[in-house]
Design an enzyme around this catalytic site. Structure first.
Site, PDB file in Angstrom:
ATOM      1  N   GLY A   1      51.075  41.571  16.261  1.00  0.00           N
ATOM      2  CA  GLY A   1      50.519  40.959  15.064  1.00  0.00           C
ATOM      3  C   GLY A   1      50.739  41.811  13.825  1.00  0.00           C
TER       4      GLY A   1
ATOM      5  N   ARG B   1      58.510  37.411  38.554  1.00  0.00           N
ATOM      6  CA  ARG B   1      57.236  36.725  38.365  1.00  0.00           C
ATOM      7  C   ARG B   1      56.247  37.730  37.774  1.00  0.00           C
ATOM      8  NH1 ARG B   1      54.049  32.552  37.040  1.00  0.00           N
ATOM      9  NH2 ARG B   1      51.969  32.728  37.951  1.00  0.00           N
TER      10      ARG B   1
ATOM     11  N   SER C   1      49.178  37.324  36.721  1.00  0.00           N
ATOM     12  CA  SER C   1      47.901  37.876  36.284  1.00  0.00           C
ATOM     13  C   SER C   1      46.906  37.849  37.433  1.00  0.00           C
ATOM     14  CB  SER C   1      47.355  37.075  35.095  1.00  0.00           C
ATOM     15  OG  SER C   1      48.220  37.167  33.991  1.00  0.00           O
TER      16      SER C   1
ATOM     17  N   CYS D   1      43.980  37.380  39.863  1.00  0.00           N
ATOM     18  CA  CYS D   1      42.989  36.310  40.017  1.00  0.00           C
ATOM     19  C   CYS D   1      42.294  36.524  41.357  1.00  0.00           C
ATOM     20  CB  CYS D   1      43.651  34.935  39.948  1.00  0.00           C
ATOM     21  SG  CYS D   1      42.493  33.560  40.206  1.00  0.00           S
TER      22      CYS D   1
ATOM     23  N   CYS E   1      41.965  26.810  40.785  1.00  0.00           N
ATOM     24  CA  CYS E   1      43.191  27.108  40.059  1.00  0.00           C
ATOM     25  C   CYS E   1      44.370  27.069  41.030  1.00  0.00           C
ATOM     26  CB  CYS E   1      43.095  28.488  39.394  1.00  0.00           C
ATOM     27  SG  CYS E   1      42.935  29.843  40.585  1.00  0.00           S
TER      28      CYS E   1
ATOM     29  N   CYS F   1      46.498  29.765  41.133  1.00  0.00           N
ATOM     30  CA  CYS F   1      46.986  31.150  41.099  1.00  0.00           C
ATOM     31  C   CYS F   1      47.412  31.656  42.473  1.00  0.00           C
ATOM     32  CB  CYS F   1      45.920  32.071  40.512  1.00  0.00           C
ATOM     33  SG  CYS F   1      45.422  31.635  38.828  1.00  0.00           S
TER      34      CYS F   1
ATOM     35  N   GLU G   1      42.601  39.494  34.649  1.00  0.00           N
ATOM     36  CA  GLU G   1      41.726  38.505  35.280  1.00  0.00           C
ATOM     37  C   GLU G   1      41.237  37.473  34.260  1.00  0.00           C
ATOM     38  OE1 GLU G   1      40.137  36.597  38.129  1.00  0.00           O
ATOM     39  OE2 GLU G   1      40.414  38.656  38.824  1.00  0.00           O
TER      40      GLU G   1
ATOM     41  N   ASP H   1      43.890  31.941  25.605  1.00  0.00           N
ATOM     42  CA  ASP H   1      44.678  32.852  26.448  1.00  0.00           C
ATOM     43  C   ASP H   1      44.748  34.201  25.757  1.00  0.00           C
ATOM     44  OD1 ASP H   1      46.490  34.163  28.076  1.00  0.00           O
ATOM     45  OD2 ASP H   1      47.777  32.415  28.339  1.00  0.00           O
TER      46      ASP H   1
ATOM     47  N   ARG I   1      45.959  37.031  27.078  1.00  0.00           N
ATOM     48  CA  ARG I   1      46.910  37.952  27.697  1.00  0.00           C
ATOM     49  C   ARG I   1      47.971  38.441  26.713  1.00  0.00           C
ATOM     50  NH1 ARG I   1      48.457  34.248  32.742  1.00  0.00           N
ATOM     51  NH2 ARG I   1      48.257  32.703  31.068  1.00  0.00           N
TER      52      ARG I   1
END
Length: 397
Positions: free
Chosen positions: A140, A250, A253, A255, A266, A268, A293, A327, A329
Site C-alpha cells: 500500500g 499451492r 492458508s 485452517c 469450508c 479448505c 487462519e 480477506d 491475507r
C-alpha cells in the site's frame, strides 16, 4: 513509462516529491509522496491544489504507539485495511487547516522527540499506521511512504495525498504520467519498490529441512520464520523445483477446522488434500502452508464469524461485522519463501484472483492458473457461492 526507485530516492533526499502508483488490481491510484521531515507549506499547498485528495502522514507502528495515536475506529471495514488513527493538529496551531499549520503538524509527527501532549485531537492531519515490514507485507501507499523514508535515511514517516483529476475522478496511470511530466516528478510503482527491497533485503529465514513421508507420498518439509511478525511457515516440496521450469504451486492458508477436524463449513481440507495428491502425481511441486487462519483473522475470530453465519450473515458480512476486511491475507512472506526455493515461474493451484495479483505483485510469474474446485456439499454451498459472488473466486457452481 516509470522512473526507477533510485531516481525517486534521489528526488526525496533533495526535499522533493514523487508520484507513487499501486497495482491496478488493488486501488489503482496514484499518490503524491514526500518525506514528512521536509514537508513545507509549499508541499502541502501543492498536494491540496494538484492532488485534491486527503493529506495523510504514514508512520511506523512504534511512533504511532509512542504518540498514543489510537485507531480512528475500533472496527474498520475498509477492504484494503488502511490504518487511520485519530486525526491531529500540532498544539501550536490555531485552526490547524492552513498549509503552514498542516506542514508543522506533519513535521512534528515525524519527530522522535515529539510527545502525545504536542497534539490536539481531532485535527486536520490524518496519520496512518504502516505495517511492520512495509511493502513486503502490505503493498500500500502507507507502507511505501515509510519504506521510502527509511531508504532515504530519513525519519520513518511520509506525507501522501491521493491524486484526482479536475473532474473529481481518480487519476490513473495515463493521467499520472502527464502530471508527473508537467511537474518534473518521478513516477514509480509500488511493484517496483517491492522488487527493489527484495533485491536488497531478506525477511525470511530457512530454519530446517526434513524428510516427511505422507499418505500421498514422500515430501521434503522446509521450515521458515520471518522477521516481520515471527510466524512460522512450512513448504512441502516434491522433486527439483529450482531448475527453471514452471512449478506447480499451492499457497494454502492454515485452517484448523477444515484441515484437521474435517469441517464441512469450508472446502479448505479437501483442497489441501487434493493439492498434495496433484503435486505427488506430477512428481514435482510445492505446497506452501501459511499461518493465515480464517483468511488472516485468527482462529477465535473465525469462530466468532461462524457464530454470525449461524445467525444469517454470509462469510464476507460476518468478517465485516467483526471489523475485518473480507480477506486480510497478504502474500509477501509466501513470495519470498517461493523465491528462496528457487521458483520464478509457476502454475498456481487457486480459484482466487486476489492470490494471483498478490503473488505477481512480488515479481513472481504465474504462467497458468490451475483450478482447484471441490464438490460443494449442503454445509458449504452458501459459503462457496459467497466466495464466487463477493470475493470473485473463479468457481463453477
Amino acid at each position: 513509462m516509470f522512473e526507477s526507485i533510485d531516481e525517486a530516492i534521489t528526488q526525496l533526499k533533495a526535499g522533493g516529491m514523487i508520484l507513487v502508483v499501486d497495482d491496478e488490481d488493488r486501488e489503482n491510484e496514484g499518490d503524491f509522496l514526500a518525506l514528512a521531515e521536509t514537508a513545507s507549506p509549499e508541499t502541502i499547498n501543492f498536494m491540496a491544489t494538484h492532488g485534491r485528495g486527503l493529506i495523510c502522514v504514514p508512520l511506523t507502528e512504534e511512533q504511532a504507539e509512542r504518540l498514543q495515536l489510537g485507531q480512528m475506529v475500533s472496527h474498520s471495514t475498509d477492504p484494503h485495511g488502511t490504518a487511520f488513527t485519530v486525526s491531529v493538529d500540532h498544539s501550536h496551531t490555531t485552526t490547524g487547516i492552513s498549509a503552514f499549520e498542516r506542514a508543522e503538524t506533519v513535521r512534528a509527527l515525524a519527530d522522535a522527540n515529539a510527545q502525545p501532549s504536542d497534539f490536539k485531537r481531532p485535527g486536520h492531519v490524518f496519520p496512518l499506521v504502516a505495517k511492520n515490514g512495509g511493502v513486503l507485507r502490505r503493498a500500500g501507499h502507507t507502507e511505501a511512504a515509510v519504506d521510502f523514508a527509511k531508504l532515504c535515511g530519513a525519519k520513518p514517516a511520509g506525507v501522501i495525498c491521493e491524486v484526482m483529476n479536475e473532474d473529481g475522478s481518480m487519476a490513473r496511470v495515463p493521467e499520472l504520467r502527464i502530471i508527473a511530466d508537467q511537474h518534473n516528478l518521478p513516477l514509480v510503482t509500488i511493484k517496483d519498490l517491492i522488487a527493489y527491497r527484495r533485491k536488497t533485503e531478506k525477511v525470511v529465514t530457512r530454519e530446517v529441512a526434513i524428510s516427511l513421508p505422507t499418505e500421498y507420498g514422500d515430501f521434503k518439509a522446509v521450515g521458515y520464520t520471518n522477521t516481520i511478525d515471527g510466524k512460522e511457515s512450512v513448504a512441502l516440496v516434491k522433486g527439483d523445483v529450482g531448475n527453471g521450469e514452471p512449478v506447480l504451486v499451492r499457497v494454502h492458508s492454515e485452517c484448523l477446522t477444515g484441515d484437521v477436524f474435517g469441517s464441512k463449513r469450508c472446502d479448505c481440507g479437501p483442497q489441501l488434500h487434493a493439492a498434495l495428491k496433484q503435486i505427488e502425481a506430477e512428481g514435482r511441486g510445492v505446497l506452501l502452508y501459511m499461518k493465515q487462519e480464517g483468511r488472516g483473522i485468527g482462529l477465535i475470530n473465525k469462530f466468532r464469524a461462524y457464530k454470525l453465519q449461524e445467525e444469517g450473515y454470509d462469510t464476507v458480512e460476518a468478517n465485516e461485522r467483526l471489523g475485518f476486511p473480507a480477506d486480510l491475507r497478504e502474500y509477501g512472506i509466501g513470495a519470498q519463501i517461493l523465491r528462496d526455493l528457487g521458483i520464478r515461474d509457476m502454475r498456481l493451484l487457486t480459484n482466487n484472483p486476489r492470490k494471483i495479483a498478490g503473488l505477481e505483485g512480488y515479481d513472481l510469474n504465474i504462467v497458468e492458473r490451475v483450478p482447484l474446485q471441490m464438490e460443494a456439499v449442503a454445509e458449504n454451498e452458501r459459503y462457496l457461492h459467497t466466495k464466487r459472488e463477493k470475493l470473485g473466486h473463479m468457481l463453477n457452481l
